[in-house]
Each structure stands twice: as structure tokens, then as C-alpha cells.
Design an enzyme around this catalytic site. Sequence first.
Site, PDB file in Angstrom:
ATOM      1  N   ASN A  64     -13.481  37.028  11.888  1.00  0.00           N
ATOM      2  CA  ASN A  64     -14.786  37.071  12.562  1.00  0.00           C
ATOM      3  C   ASN A  64     -14.636  36.366  13.902  1.00  0.00           C
ATOM      4  O   ASN A  64     -14.590  35.137  13.959  1.00  0.00           O
ATOM      5  CB  ASN A  64     -15.834  36.368  11.677  1.00  0.00           C
ATOM      6  CG  ASN A  64     -17.184  36.266  12.367  1.00  0.00           C
ATOM      7  OD1 ASN A  64     -17.407  36.853  13.427  1.00  0.00           O
ATOM      8  ND2 ASN A  64     -18.090  35.512  11.759  1.00  0.00           N
ATOM      9  N   TRP A  65     -14.561  37.148  14.956  1.00  0.00           N
ATOM     10  CA  TRP A  65     -14.312  36.567  16.284  1.00  0.00           C
ATOM     11  C   TRP A  65     -15.537  35.840  16.842  1.00  0.00           C
ATOM     12  O   TRP A  65     -15.436  35.138  17.824  1.00  0.00           O
ATOM     13  CB  TRP A  65     -13.910  37.665  17.269  1.00  0.00           C
ATOM     14  CG  TRP A  65     -12.575  38.292  17.016  1.00  0.00           C
ATOM     15  CD1 TRP A  65     -11.781  38.175  15.891  1.00  0.00           C
ATOM     16  CD2 TRP A  65     -11.863  39.158  17.911  1.00  0.00           C
ATOM     17  NE1 TRP A  65     -10.635  38.910  16.040  1.00  0.00           N
ATOM     18  CE2 TRP A  65     -10.665  39.524  17.269  1.00  0.00           C
ATOM     19  CE3 TRP A  65     -12.124  39.664  19.185  1.00  0.00           C
ATOM     20  CZ2 TRP A  65      -9.731  40.368  17.863  1.00  0.00           C
ATOM     21  CZ3 TRP A  65     -11.204  40.503  19.789  1.00  0.00           C
ATOM     22  CH2 TRP A  65     -10.014  40.852  19.123  1.00  0.00           C
ATOM     23  N   LYS A  66     -16.699  36.089  16.253  1.00  0.00           N
ATOM     24  CA  LYS A  66     -17.958  35.530  16.765  1.00  0.00           C
ATOM     25  C   LYS A  66     -18.105  35.895  18.259  1.00  0.00           C
ATOM     26  O   LYS A  66     -17.660  36.972  18.646  1.00  0.00           O
ATOM     27  CB  LYS A  66     -18.003  34.025  16.493  1.00  0.00           C
ATOM     28  CG  LYS A  66     -17.704  33.718  15.012  1.00  0.00           C
ATOM     29  CD  LYS A  66     -18.012  32.321  14.600  1.00  0.00           C
ATOM     30  CE  LYS A  66     -17.679  32.150  13.121  1.00  0.00           C
ATOM     31  NZ  LYS A  66     -17.991  30.834  12.589  1.00  0.00           N
ATOM     32  N   HIS A 115     -24.322  36.423   7.975  1.00  0.00           N
ATOM     33  CA  HIS A 115     -23.543  35.229   8.304  1.00  0.00           C
ATOM     34  C   HIS A 115     -24.508  34.056   8.506  1.00  0.00           C
ATOM     35  O   HIS A 115     -25.615  34.238   9.008  1.00  0.00           O
ATOM     36  CB  HIS A 115     -22.709  35.469   9.569  1.00  0.00           C
ATOM     37  CG  HIS A 115     -21.708  34.389   9.793  1.00  0.00           C
ATOM     38  ND1 HIS A 115     -22.045  33.177  10.356  1.00  0.00           N
ATOM     39  CD2 HIS A 115     -20.388  34.310   9.483  1.00  0.00           C
ATOM     40  CE1 HIS A 115     -20.962  32.410  10.392  1.00  0.00           C
ATOM     41  NE2 HIS A 115     -19.950  33.074   9.876  1.00  0.00           N
ATOM     42  N   GLU A 150     -24.666  31.844  10.632  1.00  0.00           N
ATOM     43  CA  GLU A 150     -25.138  31.662  12.018  1.00  0.00           C
ATOM     44  C   GLU A 150     -26.289  32.621  12.331  1.00  0.00           C
ATOM     45  O   GLU A 150     -27.178  32.297  13.115  1.00  0.00           O
ATOM     46  CB  GLU A 150     -23.951  31.847  12.991  1.00  0.00           C
ATOM     47  CG  GLU A 150     -23.006  30.654  12.931  1.00  0.00           C
ATOM     48  CD  GLU A 150     -21.550  30.978  13.180  1.00  0.00           C
ATOM     49  OE1 GLU A 150     -21.244  32.045  13.735  1.00  0.00           O
ATOM     50  OE2 GLU A 150     -20.692  30.146  12.788  1.00  0.00           O
ATOM     51  N   GLU A 158     -19.143  31.425   2.096  1.00  0.00           N
ATOM     52  CA  GLU A 158     -18.862  30.536   3.224  1.00  0.00           C
ATOM     53  C   GLU A 158     -19.773  29.309   3.128  1.00  0.00           C
ATOM     54  O   GLU A 158     -20.919  29.356   3.590  1.00  0.00           O
ATOM     55  CB  GLU A 158     -19.126  31.256   4.550  1.00  0.00           C
ATOM     56  CG  GLU A 158     -18.265  32.476   4.767  1.00  0.00           C
ATOM     57  CD  GLU A 158     -18.080  32.791   6.242  1.00  0.00           C
ATOM     58  OE1 GLU A 158     -16.923  32.897   6.662  1.00  0.00           O
ATOM     59  OE2 GLU A 158     -19.074  32.900   6.979  1.00  0.00           O
ATOM     60  N   GLY A 200     -16.316  25.927  10.898  1.00  0.00           N
ATOM     61  CA  GLY A 200     -16.047  25.357  12.216  1.00  0.00           C
ATOM     62  C   GLY A 200     -15.977  23.838  12.232  1.00  0.00           C
ATOM     63  O   GLY A 200     -16.006  23.211  13.287  1.00  0.00           O
ATOM     64  N   SER A 208     -13.189  27.047   7.842  1.00  0.00           N
ATOM     65  CA  SER A 208     -12.016  26.252   8.237  1.00  0.00           C
ATOM     66  C   SER A 208     -10.749  26.650   7.476  1.00  0.00           C
ATOM     67  O   SER A 208      -9.911  25.808   7.147  1.00  0.00           O
ATOM     68  CB  SER A 208     -12.298  24.751   8.064  1.00  0.00           C
ATOM     69  OG  SER A 208     -13.352  24.358   8.917  1.00  0.00           O
ATOM     70  N   GLY A 261     -12.735  32.419  10.960  1.00  0.00           N
ATOM     71  CA  GLY A 261     -13.363  32.288  12.272  1.00  0.00           C
ATOM     72  C   GLY A 261     -12.329  31.871  13.310  1.00  0.00           C
ATOM     73  O   GLY A 261     -11.529  32.686  13.782  1.00  0.00           O
ATOM     74  N   GLY A 262     -12.299  30.589  13.643  1.00  0.00           N
ATOM     75  CA  GLY A 262     -11.437  30.060  14.711  1.00  0.00           C
ATOM     76  C   GLY A 262      -9.991  30.536  14.646  1.00  0.00           C
ATOM     77  O   GLY A 262      -9.416  30.937  15.670  1.00  0.00           O
TER      78      GLY A 262
END
Length: 251
Positions: free
Chosen positions: A9-11, A96, A98, A168, A174, A214, A235-236
Site C-alpha cells: 500500500n503505497w498510500k 483502511h 486512515e 491492521e 507506521g 510495521s 506500507g512504508g
Amino acid sequence: MRKNIVAGNWKMNKTFQEAEELIDRIVVGMEDTSLKCELIICPPALYLEVASDYAEESRLSVGAQNVSEHEKGAYTGEISAPMLDSVDVEYCIVGHSERRKYHGETNAQLAKKTDLLLDYGIRPIFCCGEVLEEREKAIQFNVVKKQITESLFHLSADEFSNLVIAYEPVWAIGTGKTATPEQAQEMHAFIRNLISEKYGKNIADEVSILYGGSCNPGNAKTLFSNPDVDGGLIGGASLKADDFLKIAQSF
Ligand code: 13P
């Protein structure tokens, strides 16, 4: 047997040029590696078409990060399920944390998004998970049960078998604070049992349940070695081709 999946997930990251370079690196890296999982990238909507072009020539799969709950019409700025389908998007992240937090998405809206995606043959990657305060109060199982039952349990067994679930825990996203393998396995087993009670053991055994929060090349192997953890939503660490591919090699 259910599929192992690693999804990135590149966000809201990467310019067009950076996105193309990252996709290219992932695709080239995949050619040199034998993976025991399906690899999905979920770039920003603007880059889905180019990602789909790459996917057509490789083993990479493509997902969107969000979809409108409406099929079409006067909804400025939104992107619909038929639009995603028209550029060959195969998956779409739904709910998600967010989106729930910053856009106030409710379980009822997520049910509509899920229905539309399934209508257009796009597989939802449905996200669930508790915030820190909820875990501290030890109500995480109730929270996740409510998210899943209210958004998904109106589906038929056939429809449900097309879903991917991503657990999640919000406190792990993150933050560098990963759930322990025991915490992940405990929740994944709970989710699978919930599915089994509603749809039967066969469907529950077929649905891939991913862990997100993470996840990185250093902890992926331990997380994925749990019987009910079928991969990760990253993510990251999905923003660097090497890290993403290392995670994918953790099976
Ligand atoms: P991080 O891997 O950056 O914690 O993000 C997880 C996530 O939100 C994936 O959807």
C-alpha cells in the site's frame, strides 16, 4: 489451499516518474526470483493504468487504495468501481484505518464499496483492526468482529470467497511497533473462526488473511510463519523495491 499474498500500500507517496521506476524495479526483481506468493502493488489511483500495463507483461498484480461507494455521477474527485475495472485493476483496499479516521468512513459505507467492487469482479482487500485504546481495554476482538460483521456478513458465501482480509492493528501502522507473532496469530485465528461460523470451514480455509503494521524484511518471516497469517499488507517497506521483494521472499 489459500494463497499467500504480499500487497504494497503505497498510500500518498511517489511522483509519476518515481512510481514508474519503483514498478520497474519490482518487476525486474520478480523476474530473478521464484516467489511463493502473489505480489500486489496498490499505487495512487493516478498510476493504476501504467501499473496495469506492467502487470500485463509480468506476474505482478495491481490494486487500488480506495473506491467510491457510488457507481457513477456527481461525486467530484471520486473514482468508481467501473473506472477501476476499465484499467484492469484486480484488487482494491477497502476500509483502511486512515480512510476510517480522516474521511469518516463507516462500516455501512464500506459494505457498499465491497458490493460494488464485487459487482465489477474486483477483489476487496478489507481492512480491520483496533486502535491502541481499544487494545488496552482488551476489546480488540469485539471491535474487529463488529467491523467484519457490519461490512461483510450480508455477502453470500460465493461473494465472500473473493475477499482478502487484512488485520491492521492501528497502533502498529507506521509506528515501528509491530504486533508480536502471537498477537497476530491470535487475531487471525479469531477472524478465521468468525468466518467459519458464518460461512463454514471450507470458505474460512480459503480466505487469505494478511497482517499489516510495521511489517519489514526483518520481521516478515516470523509473522508469516504463523498458521493463520497468509502474508502482509505493507506500507512504508513497500516503497523500496528491495525491501518489498525481501518481504515477499519470506515464505
Ligand atoms: P506500515 O507498514 O507503514 O506500518 O503501514 C501499514 C499499512 O497501513 C498498510 O496498509
